[in-house]
Structures are given as structure tokens and as C-alpha cells.
Design a protein around this motif. Structure first.
Motif, PDB file in Angstrom:
ATOM      1  N   TYR A 164      -8.328   0.292 -40.956  1.00 31.16           N
ATOM      2  CA  TYR A 164      -7.099  -0.296 -41.512  1.00 31.16           C
ATOM      3  C   TYR A 164      -6.614  -1.401 -40.572  1.00 31.16           C
ATOM      4  O   TYR A 164      -5.505  -1.346 -40.035  1.00 31.16           O
ATOM      5  CB  TYR A 164      -6.036   0.799 -41.706  1.00 31.16           C
ATOM      6  N   PRO A 165      -7.451  -2.417 -40.349  1.00 28.16           N
ATOM      7  CA  PRO A 165      -7.144  -3.404 -39.300  1.00 28.16           C
ATOM      8  C   PRO A 165      -5.874  -4.203 -39.558  1.00 28.16           C
ATOM      9  O   PRO A 165      -5.171  -4.575 -38.613  1.00 28.16           O
ATOM     10  CB  PRO A 165      -8.379  -4.311 -39.297  1.00 28.16           C
ATOM     11  N   LYS A 179       2.795 -14.730 -56.221  1.00 27.42           N
ATOM     12  CA  LYS A 179       4.180 -15.002 -56.592  1.00 27.42           C
ATOM     13  C   LYS A 179       5.089 -13.868 -56.112  1.00 27.42           C
ATOM     14  O   LYS A 179       6.162 -14.115 -55.569  1.00 27.42           O
ATOM     15  CB  LYS A 179       4.264 -15.148 -58.122  1.00 27.42           C
ATOM     16  N   VAL A 180       4.633 -12.629 -56.313  1.00 26.34           N
ATOM     17  CA  VAL A 180       5.398 -11.474 -55.862  1.00 26.34           C
ATOM     18  C   VAL A 180       5.596 -11.547 -54.355  1.00 26.34           C
ATOM     19  O   VAL A 180       6.690 -11.355 -53.832  1.00 26.34           O
ATOM     20  CB  VAL A 180       4.672 -10.153 -56.243  1.00 26.34           C
ATOM     21  N   CYS A 197       4.003   2.012 -53.593  1.00 26.51           N
ATOM     22  CA  CYS A 197       3.469   2.584 -52.352  1.00 26.51           C
ATOM     23  C   CYS A 197       3.975   1.882 -51.102  1.00 26.51           C
ATOM     24  O   CYS A 197       3.391   2.005 -50.037  1.00 26.51           O
ATOM     25  CB  CYS A 197       1.944   2.583 -52.392  1.00 26.51           C
ATOM     26  N   LEU A 249      -0.297 -13.914 -59.669  1.00 27.74           N
ATOM     27  CA  LEU A 249       0.882 -13.078 -59.828  1.00 27.74           C
ATOM     28  C   LEU A 249       1.204 -12.377 -58.517  1.00 27.74           C
ATOM     29  O   LEU A 249       2.357 -12.326 -58.089  1.00 27.74           O
ATOM     30  CB  LEU A 249       0.662 -12.046 -60.943  1.00 27.74           C
ATOM     31  N   GLU A 250       0.164 -11.843 -57.842  1.00 25.91           N
ATOM     32  CA  GLU A 250       0.413 -11.174 -56.563  1.00 25.91           C
ATOM     33  C   GLU A 250       0.978 -12.161 -55.554  1.00 25.91           C
ATOM     34  O   GLU A 250       1.866 -11.823 -54.779  1.00 25.91           O
ATOM     35  CB  GLU A 250      -0.868 -10.541 -56.037  1.00 25.91           C
ATOM     36  N   MET A 303     -10.173 -11.335 -65.410  1.00 26.21           N
ATOM     37  CA  MET A 303      -8.712 -11.368 -65.383  1.00 26.21           C
ATOM     38  C   MET A 303      -8.239 -11.936 -64.047  1.00 26.21           C
ATOM     39  O   MET A 303      -8.754 -11.596 -63.006  1.00 26.21           O
ATOM     40  CB  MET A 303      -8.195  -9.944 -65.531  1.00 26.21           C
ATOM     41  N   ASN A 304      -7.245 -12.769 -64.078  1.00 27.81           N
ATOM     42  CA  ASN A 304      -6.820 -13.445 -62.873  1.00 27.81           C
ATOM     43  C   ASN A 304      -5.546 -12.825 -62.328  1.00 27.81           C
ATOM     44  O   ASN A 304      -4.447 -13.076 -62.798  1.00 27.81           O
ATOM     45  CB  ASN A 304      -6.596 -14.926 -63.183  1.00 27.81           C
ATOM     46  N   ARG A 305      -5.699 -12.000 -61.316  1.00 27.25           N
ATOM     47  CA  ARG A 305      -4.558 -11.262 -60.825  1.00 27.25           C
ATOM     48  C   ARG A 305      -3.892 -11.938 -59.635  1.00 27.25           C
ATOM     49  O   ARG A 305      -2.734 -11.678 -59.334  1.00 27.25           O
ATOM     50  CB  ARG A 305      -5.017  -9.860 -60.441  1.00 27.25           C
ATOM     51  N   ASN A 338       1.794   5.302 -45.886  1.00 33.40           N
ATOM     52  CA  ASN A 338       0.672   4.551 -46.438  1.00 33.40           C
ATOM     53  C   ASN A 338       0.231   3.548 -45.375  1.00 33.40           C
ATOM     54  O   ASN A 338       1.055   2.881 -44.778  1.00 33.40           O
ATOM     55  CB  ASN A 338       1.145   3.807 -47.706  1.00 33.40           C
ATOM     56  N   GLU A 363       7.966 -14.462 -53.242  1.00 30.09           N
ATOM     57  CA  GLU A 363       9.354 -14.069 -53.536  1.00 30.09           C
ATOM     58  C   GLU A 363       9.830 -13.068 -52.481  1.00 30.09           C
ATOM     59  O   GLU A 363      10.944 -13.155 -51.970  1.00 30.09           O
ATOM     60  CB  GLU A 363       9.418 -13.440 -54.946  1.00 30.09           C
ATOM     61  N   VAL A 400      -1.903   1.040 -46.056  1.00 31.51           N
ATOM     62  CA  VAL A 400      -2.415  -0.164 -46.702  1.00 31.51           C
ATOM     63  C   VAL A 400      -1.286  -1.037 -47.251  1.00 31.51           C
ATOM     64  O   VAL A 400      -1.002  -2.133 -46.756  1.00 31.51           O
ATOM     65  CB  VAL A 400      -3.410   0.183 -47.831  1.00 31.51           C
ATOM     66  N   CYS A 401      -0.618  -0.526 -48.294  1.00 30.44           N
ATOM     67  CA  CYS A 401       0.336  -1.367 -49.034  1.00 30.44           C
ATOM     68  C   CYS A 401       1.440  -1.953 -48.148  1.00 30.44           C
ATOM     69  O   CYS A 401       1.765  -3.134 -48.289  1.00 30.44           O
ATOM     70  CB  CYS A 401       0.971  -0.598 -50.187  1.00 30.44           C
TER      71      CYS A 401
END
Lengths: 225, 225
Positions: free
Chosen positions: B151-152, B9-10, B92, B6-7, B1-3, B121, B13, B123-124
Motif C-alpha cells: 500500500y505504498p 472531477k470528484v 470507504c 468523473l473521478e 466506459m470512461n470513468r 482502510n 472538487e 486504500v481509499c
């Protein structure tokens, strides 16, 4: 932009692999627990104390997730049990496929207990089933008693809450009864143990909880024979 | 699956909206800082002490992100400055669109300083530009000095590291010099302040850092006139 269907697809694919893992864990009588908390709540320290307390002959292994480093596996390998690092390369949680891949060269029939230490995060890991028998959430007394209300999903989905770093209670404005009350607001009847990995308090109760779960897994397996 | 597409693009934007926000903040001479840390590292406590220390006339406001509750905004409103909660409903991190939407009924020309408290958080939030002048990462002494290495991304992207809860140093196995060394391994020359929100240590240095940034923003604005 419509992001939901793709996330759904990712999650249902994960659920499929997790279900296969769960079946394999059941067939081999392995208790698998998935430890989840914020960064720095003491997952690795609790595992160190746990491994230290177990007799060398115990059939225990650890998979430990991190975004970048191998530090945790190195900390855990010192105790002589198999321990493997999973580095996620940016992703904020482990998924079932990572578990599956890292178990490939371990023989499940030689294990009774597998600890999975998730990436330090209270949000992302809560959506990803890893085939575990139980999720366990850790909350340290330095984090504030409101956390179960702020991150309800992971407290709802976890069977056990381990409140860590209780040796620091005299020095922090943390109301432990309130924290437990908040956890049980989100998850009525939630089991809770209070632990200090440095002072040793509560480790007995934690090990008893694990022992009880291990027995339950084995009895269930026998009743299915 | 190619994610990935989309990420991407998000994120692109998000970057577009963040760039518009940054331009509006610049036009209105507002210093915007984006506070990021694990849950329970003391973002809200530091903001409480900061707002308490500021004269009532200061033109300051706070946007505070959380997944579920309104607790943080309620804690911060007590100081008489505008404070608004952004509940992300599961996500998150904050994104630029959330900031844009929640600023709609505030007049930027009436502000000098806007604090954005991100979701707890490590990370996100590091991938989402909010148009801020600076990201600030908090690390409490109860979390372990290895966190910058684990968490560099967020330590690399943050201009300032605030080491919090230094009043607990006598009770925790935390090597503060090692923590700073680790942070500077990831981010050479990173600025660092050591703070205890409960004891008050380091708050002066923190406020001076903010004051310096505010001046820099205003001078830059004047030089552009």
C-alpha cells in the motif's frame, strides 16, 4: 454531481460478467471461493496452510489480488499448485473482468477448487460479485470484536466467517464470543470457524468446511445432468 | 466506459474544499492530523490514550469516520473533549466536504488540535485531502511487515508512521526493523514511532511528535503575521 448512475452501470456490467463466470464454474464443477478481509488478517497465511495440507494431486489453483506487488503469488507458488497474481494498479477490489482475463490460459475442466484472494479491504470487495460460490470473510482476533457491526455488508454477504490468529487470544482484549454474536446479529446463522494458521488449531474444521462445499457443488452438478 | 474524468472531477472538487479548509485551519492556528490505517490497527485506542494523557484544559477535538456505527465517537466522548462521528453510509473514506459540514457548529478559534480519524482502510483515504497538516498512517505488528510495499501510496503520503500493538511483538512473526526499512523504501526519511496503547510504550514519543507539529504550526502562523 450525479455519480450513482455510472456506478450502477459499472456494477451491472460486473454482474453480467460474474454471471457468465458462475455458469462456467458450474459447468466445470469448480468450487470457487472469494476470501475477503482487512490487510494483514491472514488470508495468505491461511492459504499457505491450506495448500500445504492438500495432497499434491489435488486440482486446486489460486488467484490472488493485490494493488501493487507480486508477493502473495510468490508465497503461494511454493506449494506446487498454479497461482497467479492479479495486480489492480490502485483499485481496492478485484472485479469479474479481472478474474475472467486471468483465467484465460487455465483449463477450468482440470480444476476442482479455485481460491480467489481479494485485495485487503473490508469495504470495496463486498460490492463486486466474482462468480464465486461463496464469499468468506476473515477477521483476526487483533482487530476488535466490533468489526461485524462496522462493516456489516461483507459479514452479511459472506457464507463463512474465519476468525484468525486465535493463538494471540491470551494477549489481546478480544472477546471471541462477542465477536461471533456480533457477526450473527448482522448475519443470523452465519457459519464460523476459529483458526490459528501458526498453531494449526481449527485448520481441520476449515478444510472440512471446504470439503463439504465441494461435495455440494458436485452433487448439484450431478443432479442437473 | 470512461470513468477517469468523473473521478478527476470528484477529486478536484475535493481538493478545492480541502484548500479552503487548510486556509481556515491556518488562520485559526489549528493543527489538524488525519489518522489512517486498516480496520483494527488501533486508531481509536491510540486516540483514547492520547486524550486520556492530555490535561482537561487542552483545546482538542476529534472527528471520527465510520461507515455505519457511532461506536468510536462514543468511546472518545468519555474524555470530556468534543468528539463527533461522521458516518459515511458506505463510502470507504472521508472527504473534505464531510469535514467542512461537521465543523459547521464548532468554533475553530477555540481549538489548537483537531484529530481526524479516517474510515478503516489503507486504500481509499489516501486520495482524499482533508485540509490536514499531516497524514499519519498506523500499522499494527499483527499485520505483516510487507504492508508499506503493498500500500505504498498511503505510506508515501503520510508524514509519520505509528507502529502499533508493539506489546504483541513476542507473539507474532513481525520483523519491526524490516517493516521500518520497507516504509523508508517507499518514503525515504519517514518519521516513525513505535507504540503500545495497552502497555503505554512510545506514547511519550507520540505526544512529543504532536507537540512539535503544534509548535511548528504556531510558529509558522506567527511568522506570517
Amino acid at each position: 454531481m450525479n455519480r450513482v448512475p455510472l456506478e450502477k452501470k459499472v456494477l451491472s456490467e460486473n454482474d453480467r460478467i460474474a454471471a457468465e463466470l458462475r455458469e462456467r464454474f458450474r459447468e466445470n464443477n469448480v468450487l470457487v471461493v472469494n476470501l475477503i478481509s482487512s490487510p494483514g488478517s491472514g488470508k495468505t497465511s491461511l492459504l499457505e496452510k491450506t495448500l500445504e495440507a492438500l495432497p499434491r494431486g489435488e486440482r486446486v489453483a489460486v488467484l490472488t489480488g493485490d494493488i501493487q506487488t507480486e508477493n502473495d503469488a510468490n508465497r503461494l507458488k511454493r506449494f506446487g499448485f498454479p497461482a497467479k497474481q492479479i495486480t489492480t494498479g490502485g483499485t481496492c477490489h478485484l472485479d469479474a473482468r479481472m478474474i475472467d482475463r486471468h483465467l484465460a490460459d487455465w483449463r477450468l475442466e482440470e480444476l476442482d477448487l479455485l481460491f480467489i484472494e481479494n485485495v485487503g479491504n473490508l469495504v470495496c470487495p463486498s460490492s463486486y460479485d466474482l462468480g464465486e460460490a461463496a464469499k468468506i470473510v476473515l477477521l483476526s482476533v487483533t482487530e476488535g470484536e466490533d468489526k461485524p457491526l462496522k462493516y456489516p455488508s461483507i459479514f452479511f454477504k459472506s457464507e463463512l466467517l474465519v476468525i484468525t490468529k486465535t493463538d494471540l487470544l491470551p494477549y489481546v482484549p478480544f472477546d471471541i464470543n462477542k465477536a461471533e454474536e456480533n457477526a450473527r446479529k448482522v448475519h443470523p446463522g452465519m457459519e464460523i470457524v476459529r483458526v490459528s494458521s501458526t498453531a494449526g488449531n481449527g485448520l481441520k474444521e476449515w478444510l472440512q468446511w471446504l470439503e463439504g462445499k465441494k461435495k455440494a457443488v458436485h452433487e448439484k452438478a450431478e443432479s442437473l445432468v
